[in-house]
Motif scaffolding. Structure first.
Motif, PDB file in Angstrom:
ATOM      1  N   PHE A 173       2.478  13.744 -11.276  1.00  0.00           N
ATOM      2  CA  PHE A 173       1.092  13.520 -10.818  1.00  0.00           C
ATOM      3  C   PHE A 173       0.872  13.939  -9.373  1.00  0.00           C
ATOM      4  N   LYS A 174       1.974  14.110  -8.638  1.00  0.00           N
ATOM      5  CA  LYS A 174       1.907  14.656  -7.277  1.00  0.00           C
ATOM      6  C   LYS A 174       3.317  15.096  -6.899  1.00  0.00           C
ATOM      7  N   PHE A 200       0.834  -1.204   0.000  1.00  0.00           N
ATOM      8  CA  PHE A 200       0.000   0.000   0.000  1.00  0.00           C
ATOM      9  C   PHE A 200       0.867   1.251   0.000  1.00  0.00           C
ATOM     10  N   LEU A 201       2.083   1.122  -0.519  1.00  0.00           N
ATOM     11  CA  LEU A 201       3.003   2.264  -0.417  1.00  0.00           C
ATOM     12  C   LEU A 201       2.682   3.359  -1.431  1.00  0.00           C
ATOM     13  N   GLU A 239       4.002   6.580  -3.704  1.00  0.00           N
ATOM     14  CA  GLU A 239       5.201   7.149  -4.303  1.00  0.00           C
ATOM     15  C   GLU A 239       5.560   8.422  -3.537  1.00  0.00           C
ATOM     16  N   GLY A 292      -3.992  11.020 -10.181  1.00  0.00           N
ATOM     17  CA  GLY A 292      -3.246  10.416 -11.283  1.00  0.00           C
ATOM     18  C   GLY A 292      -2.360   9.321 -10.728  1.00  0.00           C
ATOM     19  N   GLN A 304      -8.559  16.399  -0.142  1.00  0.00           N
ATOM     20  CA  GLN A 304      -8.051  17.616  -0.763  1.00  0.00           C
ATOM     21  C   GLN A 304      -8.569  17.703  -2.197  1.00  0.00           C
ATOM     22  N   CYS A 334      -1.383   3.964 -10.006  1.00  0.00           N
ATOM     23  CA  CYS A 334      -2.268   3.020  -9.314  1.00  0.00           C
ATOM     24  C   CYS A 334      -3.749   3.347  -9.406  1.00  0.00           C
TER      25      CYS A 334
HETATM   26  C1  UDX Z   1      -1.591   5.234  -4.169  1.00  0.00           C
HETATM   27  C2  UDX Z   1      -2.037   4.681  -2.803  1.00  0.00           C
HETATM   28  O1  UDX Z   1      -2.086   5.761  -1.860  1.00  0.00           O
HETATM   29  C3  UDX Z   1      -1.101   3.574  -2.338  1.00  0.00           C
HETATM   30  O2  UDX Z   1      -1.601   3.035  -1.117  1.00  0.00           O
HETATM   31  C4  UDX Z   1      -1.046   2.505  -3.409  1.00  0.00           C
HETATM   32  O3  UDX Z   1      -0.187   1.456  -3.039  1.00  0.00           O
HETATM   33  C5  UDX Z   1      -0.593   3.108  -4.731  1.00  0.00           C
HETATM   34  O4  UDX Z   1      -1.487   4.164  -5.090  1.00  0.00           O
HETATM   35  P1  UDX Z   1       0.225   6.950  -5.049  1.00  0.00           P
HETATM   36  O5  UDX Z   1      -0.357   6.722  -6.409  1.00  0.00           O
HETATM   37  O6  UDX Z   1       1.687   6.958  -4.878  1.00  0.00           O
HETATM   38  O7  UDX Z   1      -0.335   5.875  -4.014  1.00  0.00           O
HETATM   39  O8  UDX Z   1      -0.275   8.392  -4.586  1.00  0.00           O
HETATM   40  P2  UDX Z   1      -1.250   9.045  -3.511  1.00  0.00           P
HETATM   41  O9  UDX Z   1      -0.457   9.846  -2.571  1.00  0.00           O
HETATM   42  O10 UDX Z   1      -2.188   8.080  -2.947  1.00  0.00           O
HETATM   43  O11 UDX Z   1      -2.034  10.057  -4.478  1.00  0.00           O
HETATM   44  C6  UDX Z   1      -2.710   9.613  -5.644  1.00  0.00           C
HETATM   45  C7  UDX Z   1      -3.311  10.770  -6.393  1.00  0.00           C
HETATM   46  O12 UDX Z   1      -4.392  11.327  -5.677  1.00  0.00           O
HETATM   47  C8  UDX Z   1      -2.339  11.940  -6.659  1.00  0.00           C
HETATM   48  O13 UDX Z   1      -2.529  12.403  -7.973  1.00  0.00           O
HETATM   49  C9  UDX Z   1      -2.762  12.982  -5.645  1.00  0.00           C
HETATM   50  O14 UDX Z   1      -2.481  14.297  -6.065  1.00  0.00           O
HETATM   51  C10 UDX Z   1      -4.261  12.732  -5.569  1.00  0.00           C
HETATM   52  N1  UDX Z   1      -4.858  13.170  -4.302  1.00  0.00           N
HETATM   53  C11 UDX Z   1      -4.531  12.583  -3.128  1.00  0.00           C
HETATM   54  C12 UDX Z   1      -5.826  14.192  -4.319  1.00  0.00           C
HETATM   55  O15 UDX Z   1      -6.168  14.745  -5.375  1.00  0.00           O
HETATM   56  N2  UDX Z   1      -6.396  14.565  -3.138  1.00  0.00           N
HETATM   57  C13 UDX Z   1      -6.089  13.992  -1.943  1.00  0.00           C
HETATM   58  O16 UDX Z   1      -6.665  14.393  -0.920  1.00  0.00           O
HETATM   59  C14 UDX Z   1      -5.114  12.965  -1.940  1.00  0.00           C
END
Ligand code: UDX
Length: 468
Positions: free
Chosen positions: A352-353, A163-164, A166, A290, A284, A293
């Motif tokens: 993407f973040k 569940f990690l 990036e 994006g 948020q 995952c």
């Molecule tokens: C995600 C899951 O969190 C992780 O547990 C899984 O194993 C892989 O997919 P990740 O894709 O690295 O991880 O990013 P995450 O921090 O979860 O953010 C995903 C996307 O959601 C980003 O584009 C982020 O900007 C967006 N996001 C996140 C929002 O738009 N609002 C939020 O409140 C949180």
């Protein structure tokens, strides 16, 4: 016990390399496998090939100093000489949204061929994200066929999703909220649980001290949930789909709030977040989710559900809201400066973040495509992702990339904040006032719009209902 256990990790992508690095840091003798010779050479020099906080130091330490990690293309030989194989290969989306399992098939074939030549028990653990029943119907079947051995007798089989996140993957691997073990049989589950108990054991050693100091908390064993293989596969998809749903929910509400004078989605999210049943995480509003995952996994579940004669209306809406959210940024820009034809638009943030150079499914790509289709010229800057945007994303040479952050303000008609990097949070009204007529479209709501407006900047944002 852990020192005697030899691990192979199949796939040196994001999950594979970090998993291999952390196990090796705890002293497990680990071999990271890949078909890509370049990646293997890089890792064996103690170097990395993608940006991730703490990973360069980790890989350098385990390869060059501790010598507990080596990388190799000799897949069958390495598996044969190890006790446990973790499958961490990619499962990208196919054009219909379903999961491409070809890398899983090759990994299972390698394991099967190795087990055919190996005496003694071997534990196989699938960590890749795979749709329900894949471990049993695909991985197990291929290994049994290739090896002529039986799961639960000659080899163990588990599915243990990760569940990690990036950007925080090293932290999330050392301090996970939970460990899920989907076990084919009791013995397989026990063996894997013992490995995790060793990885997360409380001890006053280098591993615990290093990571405890960096992250300001003690390494300890998380909750371990032993379930069936299929339950573990479903948990991974439910986890990601729920988080994606939360984001689309708050984005939908942001779009509604924009239509109500004087309402700010941030205040709405803050208040509902105090309800412990909701929590303040993943609320948020912004340009949408994006990454490698969420879009892939939600789409895979939609296809899976439909293939099983169920119409997943909620998940389809989660994706629909997400696609529309990127376009919302362009509508806000048009509302602020009118027709975009011939206008110069600056994009702040491409990945993407923040804290990653990953461009996969980045909202910036959808936003830029929409801007270009309306005849705008686009200039972009990102602290880490420019090279990947140029070489590995659909953006390629369709836009101009600024050499410095300062450059993007020149001759620009509007700045669109797309990724909330710290560098952008530090920007002040005076920085934007380098534009002839400063306009800021805040896609992550990081700016104090009242202060910006007082300074004469047109500042609008996702989820901000204007007082008419
Ligand atoms: C995600 C899951 O969190 C992780 O547990 C899984 O194993 C892989 O997919 P990740 O894709 O690295 O991880 O990013 P995450 O921090 O979860 O953010 C995903 C996307 O959601 C980003 O584009 C982020 O900007 C967006 N996001 C996140 C929002 O738009 N609002 C939020 O409140 C949180």
């Amino acid at each position: 016990m852990h020192k005697e256990i030899k691990l192979t990790v199949s796939g040196t992508g994001f999950v594979g390399l970090i998993t291999a690095g952390i196990f090796a840091d705890r002293g497990f003798l680990t071999t990271a496998l890949d078909t890509d010779e370049n990646k293997i050479v890089t890792v064996n020099k103690g170097e990395t090939f993608f940006f991730e906080p703490y990973l360069p130091e980790l890989i350098k330490r385990v390869v060059l100093e501790k010598k507990t990690l080596i990388a190799s293309t000799e897949r069958i030989k390495s598996i044969k000489e190890s006790d446990v194989t973790l499958i961490c290969v990619g499962t990208p989306s196919k054009s219909d949204g379903s999961c491409n399992l070809s890398f899983i098939e090759s990994a299972a074939e390698d394991i099967g061929k190795a087990l055919a030549q190996k005496e003694g028990y071997h534990l196989v653990v699938a960590k890749s994200t795979i749709v329900p029943e894949t471990t049993r119907t695909l991985i197990k079947t291929i290994i049994e066929k290739q090896s002529n051995k039986k799961a639960g007798v000659d080899f163990g089989l588990c599915m243990s999703p990760e569940f990690l996140r990036e950007g925080q993957s090293v932290h999330d691997t050392i301090f996970p909220d939970k460990i899920v073990i989907g076990q084919f049989d009791e013995k397989s589950g026990e063996k894997l649980e013992a490995i995790f108990q060793h990885l997360y054991r409380v001890e006053d050693d280098d591993f615990s001290k290093t990571w405890g100091t960096i992250f300001g908390k003690k390494v300890s064993c998380p909750k371990i949930l032993r379930r069936s293989i299929e339950t573990a596969e479903c948990i991974k998809y439910a986890n990601n789909s729920f988080l994606a749903t939360k984001i689309s929910f708050i984005n939908e509400f942001a779009n509604i709030c924009e239509r109500v004078p004087g309402v700010d989605i941030k205040h709405v999210a803050e208040a509902i977040g105090f309800d412990f049943r909701i929590s303040d995480k993943f609320l948020q509003a912004g340009t949408g989710f994006g990454g490698s995952c969420f879009p892939k996994d939600v789409n895979a579940m939609i296809t899976f559900a439909k293939d099983h004669n169920y119409s997943p209306k909620l998940l389809e809406s989660v994706m629909a809201v997400n696609i529309q959210q990127a376009k919302r940024m362009v509508q806000l820009t048009e509302n602020a400066i009118g027709d975009l034809k011939g206008k110069q638009i600056a994009i702040l943030g491409l990945s993407f973040k923040p804290e990653t150079d990953d461009m996969r499914n980045a909202p910036s790509i959808k936003i830029i495509d929409e801007l270009l289709s309306k005849g705008a010229n686009v200039i972009a800057w990102d602290p880490k992702a420019i090279e990947k945007a140029k070489k590995e994303s659909e953006l390629s040479d369709k836009i101009t990339y600024a050499n410095t952050l300062g450059e993007i303000f020149d001759n620009t008609d509007a700045c669109l904040l797309v990724t909330e990097w710290n560098q952008f949070k530090k920007l002040e009204p005076k920085d934007f006032k380098k534009m002839a007529k400063p306009v800021v479209i805040d896609g992550r709501r990081i700016y104090d719009y009242k202060k910006f407006r007082e300074e004469g900047i047109i500042c609008v944002g996702i989820g901000l209902g204007e007082i008419k």
